[in-house]
Enzyme design. Structure first.
Site, PDB file in Angstrom:
ATOM      1  N   ALA A   1       6.670  30.571  25.861  1.00  0.00           N
ATOM      2  CA  ALA A   1       6.784  31.500  26.650  1.00  0.00           C
ATOM      3  C   ALA A   1       8.342  32.092  26.613  1.00  0.00           C
ATOM      4  CB  ALA A   1       6.509  31.403  28.293  1.00  0.00           C
TER       5      ALA A   1
ATOM      6  N   HIS B   1      11.798  33.670  26.109  1.00  0.00           N
ATOM      7  CA  HIS B   1      12.636  34.997  26.389  1.00  0.00           C
ATOM      8  C   HIS B   1      14.189  34.929  26.061  1.00  0.00           C
ATOM      9  CE1 HIS B   1      14.313  31.995  29.314  1.00  0.00           C
ATOM     10  NE2 HIS B   1      13.480  31.800  29.884  1.00  0.00           N
TER      11      HIS B   1
ATOM     12  N   HIS C   1      15.930  31.795  25.625  1.00  0.00           N
ATOM     13  CA  HIS C   1      15.403  30.848  24.712  1.00  0.00           C
ATOM     14  C   HIS C   1      16.217  31.624  23.279  1.00  0.00           C
ATOM     15  CE1 HIS C   1      12.109  29.965  27.451  1.00  0.00           C
ATOM     16  NE2 HIS C   1      12.603  28.603  27.063  1.00  0.00           N
TER      17      HIS C   1
ATOM     18  N   GLY D   1      19.597  24.416  27.654  1.00  0.00           N
ATOM     19  CA  GLY D   1      20.168  25.252  28.413  1.00  0.00           C
ATOM     20  C   GLY D   1      20.835  24.762  29.611  1.00  0.00           C
TER      21      GLY D   1
ATOM     22  N   ASP E   1      18.927  24.246  33.324  1.00  0.00           N
ATOM     23  CA  ASP E   1      18.326  22.913  33.745  1.00  0.00           C
ATOM     24  C   ASP E   1      19.560  21.981  33.673  1.00  0.00           C
ATOM     25  OD1 ASP E   1      15.482  23.885  34.042  1.00  0.00           O
ATOM     26  OD2 ASP E   1      15.819  24.444  31.920  1.00  0.00           O
TER      27      ASP E   1
ATOM     28  N   GLN F   1      18.366  18.403  33.863  1.00  0.00           N
ATOM     29  CA  GLN F   1      17.672  18.034  32.727  1.00  0.00           C
ATOM     30  C   GLN F   1      18.835  17.756  31.406  1.00  0.00           C
ATOM     31  OE1 GLN F   1      14.256  19.871  30.790  1.00  0.00           O
ATOM     32  NE2 GLN F   1      15.480  20.995  29.738  1.00  0.00           N
TER      33      GLN F   1
HETATM   34  O1  PAF Z   1      13.261  22.705  29.388  1.00  0.00           O
HETATM   35  C1  PAF Z   1      12.294  22.678  28.828  1.00  0.00           C
HETATM   36  O2  PAF Z   1      11.619  23.681  28.563  1.00  0.00           O
HETATM   37  C2  PAF Z   1      11.369  21.479  28.758  1.00  0.00           C
HETATM   38  O3  PAF Z   1      11.710  20.587  29.987  1.00  0.00           O
HETATM   39  C3  PAF Z   1      11.871  20.537  27.304  1.00  0.00           C
HETATM   40  C4  PAF Z   1      13.254  20.100  27.263  1.00  0.00           C
HETATM   41  C5  PAF Z   1      11.308  21.396  26.261  1.00  0.00           C
HETATM   42  C6  PAF Z   1      10.774  19.306  27.269  1.00  0.00           C
HETATM   43  O4  PAF Z   1       9.474  19.494  27.582  1.00  0.00           O
END
Ligand code: PAF
Length: 283
Positions: free
Chosen positions: A30, A32, A35, A148, A151, A154
Site C-alpha cells: 500500500a 505512498h 515509501h 521511516g 515508526d 520500531q
Molecule cells: O513498517 C512496516 O511497514 C512493517 O512493520 C515492517 C517493518 C515492514 C515489518 O513488517
C-alpha cells in the site's frame, strides 16, 4: 525491475549478486509517497552499482486479534509502479505460507523497548516485527536497510535487534514525509472519514507547539509538555481518543535521565478506526 515472489528465486538472485552492495526497504505494501522517499533514499545509499530490494509482506505476526490484518490494503499493481519509478531493482513479495510454515516454533522476542508506547497497547506486535525483519535480513542478505522515523519505536527496536543479534547491517532512519497540512503519511490514513481527516493534522501541530515550549520556552517538565499536547487535541480534535503522549529518551524509549542526549515526544491517537502515530525530536 524484477518481481520475485518466492524464496528459492530470491536465493538464486542473492547468490548471483554476492559482493554487490544491497539495500533493503521492508514494507507491508500500500505504498505512498513516504515509501517512495524510503526507496529513493535506498537508491542513493546503494549508488549506481548497488541493488535496492523492496519487500512487500503483510505480516500476520504483527497484528493483534482485533486489528486490521484482513482489511489492510493490498495494492500490488500500484506498488510495482512506485517501486519501479523510484529506483528499486527487485520487489520481493513472498506468500505467507512460504514465509511461515505451519509448524514453525521459533521467533524473535524483544523484552524491553517494546514494553512502552505502542507496545503497551499492542502486546507482541514488535516481536512480530522483529521476527519478520530478521527473516528478511537473512533472506535478502542486505548490507544496509532503511526504515521511516514515523515508526520511531520500531526503528529503535530494529537498531537494538541488529546490535543484540550481531547483524552486520547498517540501519538508516529516514525523515517522515507529510501531507501539506502536516499529517504524517501512512497507509492507514485511508481509513479516516472526511471529518476525522480534517482533525488529524492536530497531532503535528500539537507536537510542534510542545517542541516550541521546549526549545524557545526552556520547558523541561515532561508532564507540562504532555499537557500542552493533550489540551490542543481536546480543543481541535474532539473525535480523537489519545492512546498515549510521552516524552522519552530517543534510544531507550524510557523516561529521560541525566544521561539522555536526545528526547523525543511520541504520540498515538485513535481517530475512528485509524490509530495515528507521530513523534518529534526535541532538538
Ligand atoms: O513498517 C512496516 O511497514 C512493517 O512493520 C515492517 C517493518 C515492514 C515489518 O513488517
Amino acid at each position: 525491475m524484477n518481481l520475485i515472489d518466492n524464496i528459492q528465486q530470491l536465493r538464486v538472485w542473492s547468490g548471483m549478486n554476492r559482493g554487490t552492495r544491497c539495500v533493503l526497504v521492508p514494507t507491508m505494501g500500500a505504498l505512498h509517497e513516504g515509501h517512495a522517499a524510503l526507496i529513493r533514499a535506498a537508491r542513493e545509499i546503494a549508488g549506481h552499482t548497488g541493488n535496492v530490494v523492496v519487500s512487500i509482506f503483510v505480516n500476520p505476526l504483527q497484528f493483534g486479534p482485533n486489528e486490521d490484518f484482513s482489511k489492510y490494503p493490498r495494492t500490488l499493481e500500484e506498488d510495482l509502479v512506485i517501486c519501479r519509478e523510484n529506483g528499486a531493482d527487485i520487489l520481493f513479495a513472498p506468500r505467507a505460507e512460504e514465509l511461515y510454515l505451519p509448524d514453525r516454533s521459533i521467533q524473535v522476542v524483544e523484552t524491553s523497548l517494546s514494553k512502552t508506547l505502542c507496545g503497551a497497547s499492542r502486546p507482541r506486535h514488535f516481536d512480530g516485527v522483529c521476527t519478520v525483519v530478521a527473516k528478511l535480513f537473512n533472506l535478502v542478505q542486505c548490507d544496509e536497510a532503511v526504515f521511516g522515523k514515523k515508526d520511531y519505536q520500531q526503528l529503535a527496536i530494529i537498531r537494538r535487534m541488529v546490535r543484540d543479534l550481531d547483524y552486520n547491517i547498517v540501519i538508516h532512519g529516514i525523515d517522515t514525509v507529510r501531507e501539506a497540512d502536516g499529517l504524517a503519511m501512512s497507509s492507514r490514513n485511508r481509513y479516516l472519514t472526511p471529518s476525522e481527516r480534517a482533525q488529524a493534522p492536530v497531532l503535528r501541530a500539537a507536537l510542534l507547539k510542545a517542541r516550541e515550549a521546549y526549545i524557545q520556552g526552556g520547558e523541561r517538565d515532561g508532564e507540562v509538555l504532555q499537557q500542552i499536547i493533550l489540551d490542543r487535541i481536546a480543543v481541535e480534535a474532539p473525535l480523537g481518543r489519545v492512546d498515549y503522549v510521552q516524552v522519552v529518551d530517543a534510544s531507550t524509549l524510557q523516561a529521560p535521565t541525566e544521561a539522555t542526549e536526545l528526547r523525543v515526544i511520541a504520540i498515538a491517537v485513535f481517530l475512528g478506526s485509524a490509530r495515528l502515530i507521530d513523534n518529534i525530536e526535541l532538538k
